[in-house]
Enzyme design. Sequence first.
Site, PDB file in Angstrom:
ATOM      1  N   PHE A   1       0.831  -1.218   0.000  1.00  0.00           N
ATOM      2  CA  PHE A   1       0.000   0.000   0.000  1.00  0.00           C
ATOM      3  C   PHE A   1       0.863   1.266   0.000  1.00  0.00           C
ATOM      4  O   PHE A   1       0.617   2.189   0.771  1.00  0.00           O
ATOM      5  CB  PHE A   1      -0.979   0.004   1.192  1.00  0.00           C
ATOM      6  CG  PHE A   1      -1.916  -1.166   1.208  1.00  0.00           C
ATOM      7  CD1 PHE A   1      -3.033  -1.193   0.382  1.00  0.00           C
ATOM      8  CD2 PHE A   1      -1.679  -2.259   2.023  1.00  0.00           C
ATOM      9  CE1 PHE A   1      -3.906  -2.285   0.385  1.00  0.00           C
ATOM     10  CE2 PHE A   1      -2.542  -3.354   2.037  1.00  0.00           C
ATOM     11  CZ  PHE A   1      -3.656  -3.358   1.210  1.00  0.00           C
ATOM     12  N   HIS A   2       1.848   1.298  -0.904  1.00  0.00           N
ATOM     13  CA  HIS A   2       2.741   2.456  -0.994  1.00  0.00           C
ATOM     14  C   HIS A   2       2.797   3.031  -2.410  1.00  0.00           C
ATOM     15  O   HIS A   2       3.883   3.270  -2.946  1.00  0.00           O
ATOM     16  CB  HIS A   2       4.157   2.072  -0.546  1.00  0.00           C
ATOM     17  CG  HIS A   2       4.248   1.647   0.883  1.00  0.00           C
ATOM     18  ND1 HIS A   2       5.323   0.926   1.386  1.00  0.00           N
ATOM     19  CD2 HIS A   2       3.408   1.844   1.933  1.00  0.00           C
ATOM     20  CE1 HIS A   2       5.126   0.697   2.674  1.00  0.00           C
ATOM     21  NE2 HIS A   2       3.970   1.241   3.026  1.00  0.00           N
TER      22      HIS A   2
END
Length: 565
Positions: free
Chosen positions: A474-475
């Site tokens: 989730f980056h």
Amino acid sequence: MSQEFDYIIVGAGSAGNTLATRLTEDAGVTVLLLEAGGPDYRFDFRTQMPAALAFPLQGRRYNWAYETDPEPYMDGRRMECGRGKGLGGSSLINGMCYIRGNAMDFDGWAELPGLEDWTYLDCLPYFRKAETRDIGPNDYHGGEGPVSVTTPKAGNNPLFHAMVEAGVQAGYPRTEDLNGYQQEGFGPMDRTVTKNGRRSSTARGYLDQAKKRPNLTIVTHALTDRVLFDGKRAIGVTYLVGDSEERVEARARKEVIVSSGAIASPQLLQRSGVGPRALLESLDIPVVHDLPGVGENLQDHLELYLQYACTQPVSLYPSLLWWNQPAIGAEWMFNGTGIGASNQFEAGGFIRTRPEFKWPNIQYHFLPVAINYNGSNGVKEHGFQAHMGSMRSPARGRIQVKSKDPRQHPSILFNYMSTEQDWQEFRDGIRLTREIMAQPALDPYRGREISPGADVQTDEQLDKFIREHAETAFHPSCSCKMGTDDMAVVDGEGRVHGMKGLRVVDASIMPLIITGNLNATTIMIAEKISDKIRGRKPLPRSTAKYYVAGDAPVKGKPMREVKQG
């Protein structure tokens, strides 16, 4: 109906809340902050209790719940791409790991033309400005900032200590501070949690001090439709409130600042007519400015879990059982302590897998339970796991708007695992992780390898496991990159090339992804650029020392050698 402000900020996330708070410190400046999600309800344990971090990812109230297009190198899987929705943005639903990246990341940015003032020592004062660390300030950490940072304490789960010791026994350095002098190595991991055990989102840290100011207007449930232009100058936005189809117009006397994140910022620019001409024309979007890099250069961190059974009853497995959860919740609610007050990522590390990497290319998060990040597929026994992910993949993806409809999600493709380096790093990473997990420090706790499983040994077997099980960390980032080349979208102050009165300030403007979690760095970027917007002199450069590996070996001799296939 039209309203007028000096600045309009689109997106109340890690960057937008920082900007709104800093800009409104000047009493004569008016700011409109638009957020498509709702408030950060303080009585909702899902976003406020650190240990409940998986819950927001399971629903849609706080999560945009984007999905990728079928990823061609991942068996065509459509992969999760959760992003925060609500005041706080992704700082409202992230894992709360406070990691800034490696000093060499920022020195690398500063080698790019036009980004000379983005060195680590230029950025460090802004990291410090944003932070209040619970054990006090030093050359690397702040003591008066809006972001509350908590350090791991003695008496936490023994598995954290054992996993760090195993990393050291495997031949890697020990570091006492992953955000201090030396990132490389294994050690305790700080978290964005208040002293009362609550999530320290930017809504809590920044907006709480700004929201009562008369010069700040916050509108939630406000989905920005597009940016309005007069020629090449941004003059305002239109937005939708709730389920209404009526467009509300707001005008900006000075600037429109897009802080919608690495997915939605390029989507909004493209929908507004700023982006690759061919894409816009294919959707009948009038071209305001042909800027080919908008939505390109998309980067992320991919990770997978190595899971082990735990032979002693010390893991967090009992906390997953419903009958134990009321007591955990009560202790957290009334005392701000206990299991509920931690994100449970209290140890981790960074290593280099090969000498050609000048700084770490693999990150570890250690977790004293065996479960998926989003709370699914919990192993029904005591267990623990290492999250292992590569940091600077050469893979590049893209974001493309699908229509003029602001409610339609864009087309997202990361091209995960599209280079040979990706496969080499993950194979190396799995094998090195197994060596770490086999060290004597974990002998009292280590049971069988649950996942991938001891029989998964060859390159072909590992590759199959990676394709089937690797997940996003989730980056997402870098989709409106800073720079001066033909694919750059903004300059070193976030100003969109070829436009006036328009900036992008969020994780999308990173030119290259950093070595670690993104939230702290996104806040730093907003702190740094807010000084530029306000016409203030930059904070003095730091003189702190920092580690450069140079010719240092990747690792020493492990205490226990491990034979692998």
